[in-house]
Design a protein around this motif. Structure first.
Motif, PDB file in Angstrom:
ATOM      1  N   THR A   1       0.947  -1.171  -0.075  1.00 55.17           N
ATOM      2  CA  THR A   1       0.405  -0.049  -0.022  1.00 55.17           C
ATOM      3  C   THR A   1       0.922   1.482  -0.115  1.00 55.17           C
ATOM      4  O   THR A   1       0.390   2.289   0.339  1.00 55.17           O
ATOM      5  N   SER A   2       1.723   1.486  -1.000  1.00 56.88           N
ATOM      6  CA  SER A   2       2.839   2.328  -0.755  1.00 56.88           C
ATOM      7  C   SER A   2       2.253   3.745  -1.241  1.00 56.88           C
ATOM      8  O   SER A   2       3.014   5.387  -1.252  1.00 56.88           O
ATOM      9  N   GLU A   3       0.594   3.900  -2.387  1.00 53.89           N
ATOM     10  CA  GLU A   3       0.290   4.910  -1.635  1.00 53.89           C
ATOM     11  C   GLU A   3       0.162   5.883  -1.006  1.00 53.89           C
ATOM     12  O   GLU A   3      -0.345   6.813  -1.204  1.00 53.89           O
ATOM     13  N   LEU A   4      -0.058   4.946   0.514  1.00 54.70           N
ATOM     14  CA  LEU A   4      -1.022   5.532   1.707  1.00 54.70           C
ATOM     15  C   LEU A   4       1.264   6.419   1.883  1.00 54.70           C
ATOM     16  O   LEU A   4       1.206   7.447   2.485  1.00 54.70           O
ATOM     17  N   PHE A   5       1.791   5.581   1.651  1.00 60.45           N
ATOM     18  CA  PHE A   5       2.889   5.379   2.993  1.00 60.45           C
ATOM     19  C   PHE A   5       3.971   4.431   2.218  1.00 60.45           C
ATOM     20  O   PHE A   5       3.651   3.245   1.658  1.00 60.45           O
ATOM     21  N   ASP A   6       5.688   4.403   2.358  1.00 62.88           N
ATOM     22  CA  ASP A   6       6.318   2.994   2.344  1.00 62.88           C
ATOM     23  C   ASP A   6       6.617   2.262   3.449  1.00 62.88           C
ATOM     24  O   ASP A   6       5.792   3.133   4.503  1.00 62.88           O
ATOM     25  N   TYR A   7       7.561   1.530   3.573  1.00 64.56           N
ATOM     26  CA  TYR A   7       7.080   0.395   4.404  1.00 64.56           C
ATOM     27  C   TYR A   7       7.961   0.835   5.216  1.00 64.56           C
ATOM     28  O   TYR A   7       7.297   0.610   6.694  1.00 64.56           O
ATOM     29  N   THR A   8       8.999   1.609   5.515  1.00 67.05           N
ATOM     30  CA  THR A   8       9.888   2.406   7.178  1.00 67.05           C
ATOM     31  C   THR A   8       8.209   2.833   7.774  1.00 67.05           C
ATOM     32  O   THR A   8       8.033   2.852   9.122  1.00 67.05           O
ATOM     33  N   LYS A   9       7.983   3.838   6.849  1.00 63.39           N
ATOM     34  CA  LYS A   9       6.169   4.508   7.658  1.00 63.39           C
ATOM     35  C   LYS A   9       5.078   3.379   8.038  1.00 63.39           C
ATOM     36  O   LYS A   9       4.466   3.309   9.229  1.00 63.39           O
ATOM     37  N   VAL A  10       5.295   2.530   7.323  1.00 60.86           N
ATOM     38  CA  VAL A  10       4.211   1.327   8.359  1.00 60.86           C
ATOM     39  C   VAL A  10       4.519   0.792   8.927  1.00 60.86           C
ATOM     40  O   VAL A  10       3.738   0.395  10.106  1.00 60.86           O
ATOM     41  N   VAL A  11       5.978   0.624   9.315  1.00 63.30           N
ATOM     42  CA  VAL A  11       6.008  -0.333  10.616  1.00 63.30           C
ATOM     43  C   VAL A  11       6.348   0.971  11.813  1.00 63.30           C
ATOM     44  O   VAL A  11       6.355   0.134  12.623  1.00 63.30           O
ATOM     45  N   THR A  12       6.784   2.006  11.729  1.00 70.27           N
ATOM     46  CA  THR A  12       6.946   3.225  12.409  1.00 70.27           C
ATOM     47  C   THR A  12       5.625   2.909  13.008  1.00 70.27           C
ATOM     48  O   THR A  12       4.880   3.249  14.415  1.00 70.27           O
ATOM     49  N   TYR A  13       4.328   3.348  12.310  1.00 71.93           N
ATOM     50  CA  TYR A  13       2.970   3.211  12.770  1.00 71.93           C
ATOM     51  C   TYR A  13       2.651   2.228  13.406  1.00 71.93           C
ATOM     52  O   TYR A  13       1.993   1.873  14.612  1.00 71.93           O
ATOM     53  N   ALA A  14       3.189   0.487  13.025  1.00 75.02           N
ATOM     54  CA  ALA A  14       2.661  -0.519  13.826  1.00 75.02           C
ATOM     55  C   ALA A  14       3.488  -0.359  15.016  1.00 75.02           C
ATOM     56  O   ALA A  14       3.336  -1.288  16.013  1.00 75.02           O
ATOM     57  N   VAL A  15       4.494   0.208  14.784  1.00 73.06           N
ATOM     58  CA  VAL A  15       4.665   0.010  16.176  1.00 73.06           C
ATOM     59  C   VAL A  15       5.097   1.254  17.409  1.00 73.06           C
ATOM     60  O   VAL A  15       4.857   0.324  19.114  1.00 73.06           O
ATOM     61  N   ILE A  16       4.510   2.672  17.057  1.00 76.17           N
ATOM     62  CA  ILE A  16       4.043   3.062  18.326  1.00 76.17           C
ATOM     63  C   ILE A  16       2.802   2.944  18.674  1.00 76.17           C
ATOM     64  O   ILE A  16       2.539   3.285  19.116  1.00 76.17           O
ATOM     65  N   CYS A  17       1.815   2.211  17.397  1.00 77.40           N
ATOM     66  CA  CYS A  17       0.061   1.954  18.633  1.00 77.40           C
ATOM     67  C   CYS A  17       0.028   0.907  18.882  1.00 77.40           C
ATOM     68  O   CYS A  17      -0.025   0.245  20.043  1.00 77.40           O
ATOM     69  N   GLY A  18       1.557  -0.074  18.896  1.00 82.15           N
ATOM     70  CA  GLY A  18       1.913  -1.979  20.012  1.00 82.15           C
ATOM     71  C   GLY A  18       2.547  -1.227  20.735  1.00 82.15           C
ATOM     72  O   GLY A  18       2.290  -2.218  22.283  1.00 82.15           O
ATOM     73  N   LEU A  19       3.161  -0.120  20.828  1.00 79.21           N
ATOM     74  CA  LEU A  19       4.315   0.586  22.434  1.00 79.21           C
ATOM     75  C   LEU A  19       2.987   0.675  23.424  1.00 79.21           C
ATOM     76  O   LEU A  19       2.771  -0.322  24.203  1.00 79.21           O
TER      77      LEU A  19
END
Length: 356
Positions: free
Chosen positions: A208-226
């Motif tokens: 889904t890189s039309e939304l953001f790149d792979y690093t960004k989705v990982v960033t969001y996932a970790v932020i929400c997971g914490l």
């Protein structure tokens, strides 16, 4: 499987982030004058006449009537060419060509920011579309346009439509894309638990890189997971995830914060957390919840610390977190009163007694 990095983020979302930064009052280092120039340059470059009028009204900018007229004239000419192709396809070609011509018109209207006309054009295209994946893509495009206009009620409505389409006949790729879109909406709505579930589940097959790149989705996932996962789940789904570990080093503050929290290194955690807060504050999806998030993550850390004790002195706890005793005393007391920490404070002895 990661997204094809050659597929860039939708320019409308880049623009939405720039407009968010221009509006912000608490993001440091923002050059508003330069940002305004970049916003206008992107608007003019893509012929976003309807959005130009909208954003000038929102931000109190003076409309350049000459530039607006040029955009409108260019758009009208291109739209007429698209209409001619539709008529030609209807008169001389097959259903596939008619559908493609209708779709080209809808995409064009969405790209210039004409929400109402784009919605009608996409609806007309959908009537000629059999593929569930193609229908979902059209709804996803409209979601991105709604995000540009910061219309999250419309995003929610369109997500319901996308979910119906995917459940009726979407392929795995579009179902996975839907998870990312739903995760973003959940994150924006402060449902970090739901966002973490959706984003973590989509990382291994992210396209889904039309939304953001792979690093960004990982960033969001970790932020929400914490802020939403228990320690065992954090270890399994985040800390030890090979997909997360492959890119988390590109966000050193978040990597340090994640590892320090799991390793119970609370001094490092608090220091690196400040960098994570800066990331959250400067992002259009997470910014509305920065104060809430700061408090919730500290709560996670406090509860994790107290799990190891039946009782502990407030001074020892303050030293562990490298914070002032008055601050910690006040914050722990607030959490206890709110029922978020199962403990009591003995003010005379200066200790916290857990109630497990």
């Amino acid at each position: 499987m990661m997204a094809d990095e050659s597929e860039k983020q939708d320019f409308r979302l880049e623009l939405a982030q720039q407009v968010f930064l221009y509006r912000s009052t608490d993001v440091p280092g923002v050059d508003k004058q330069q940002l305004q120039q970049q916003i206008l340059q992107k608007v003019l470059e893509h012929g976003l006449a309807p959005y130009y009028e909208h954003i000038c009204g929102e931000l109190g900018w003076q409309i350049d009537q000459g530039k607006l007229s040029d955009m409108q004239s260019s758009n009208a000419k291109q739209l007429q060419e698209l209409e001619d192709k539709i008529k030609d396809a209807e008169g001389n070609l097959g259903e596939t060509e008619v559908r493609d011509a209708l779709h080209a018109k809808a995409v064009f209207l969405g790209n210039i920011g004409d929400r109402d006309a784009a919605a009608k054009a996409f609806a007309a295209t959908e009537e000629k579309t059999a593929s569930g994946g193609s229908k979902a893509d059209m709804v996803f495009s409209q979601i991105r346009l709604a995000i540009l206009y910061n219309d999250w009620q419309q995003v929610k409505k369109l997500l319901g439509r996308a979910k119906t389409i995917c459940e009726a006949g979407g392929d795995w790729e579009h179902k996975n894309k839907l998870k990312v879109y739903e995760g973003v909406a959940a994150m924006h709505a402060r449902d970090f638990k739901r966002a973490a579930e959706l984003l973590l589940d989509s990382i291994a097959t992210f396209t889904t890189s039309e939304l953001f790149d792979y690093t960004k989705v990982v960033t969001y996932a970790v932020i929400c997971g914490l802020v939403s996962l228990d320690r065992v789940s954090l270890k399994k789904q985040v800390v030890d995830s090979p997909e997360i570990r492959s890119v988390i080093g590109h966000v050193p503050e978040l990597e340090s914060c994640m590892n320090a929290l799991y390793d119970c290194n609370y001094k490092t955690f608090f220091k690196s957390f400040l960098g994570v807060v800066d990331i959250i504050r400067a992002d259009m999806y997470t910014h509305p919840h920065v104060r809430y998030y700061m408090r919730e993550v500290r709560l996670v850390a406090y509860n994790q610390f107290l799990e190891s004790y039946k009782s502990v002195t407030m001074e020892s706890m303050a030293n562990a977190f490298d914070v002032g005793l008055p601050f910690l005393d006040s914050e722990i007391a607030d959490f206890i009163c709110a029922g978020r920490i199962s403990a009591k404070i003995d003010k005379v002895a200066g200790i916290v007694e857990t109630k497990r």
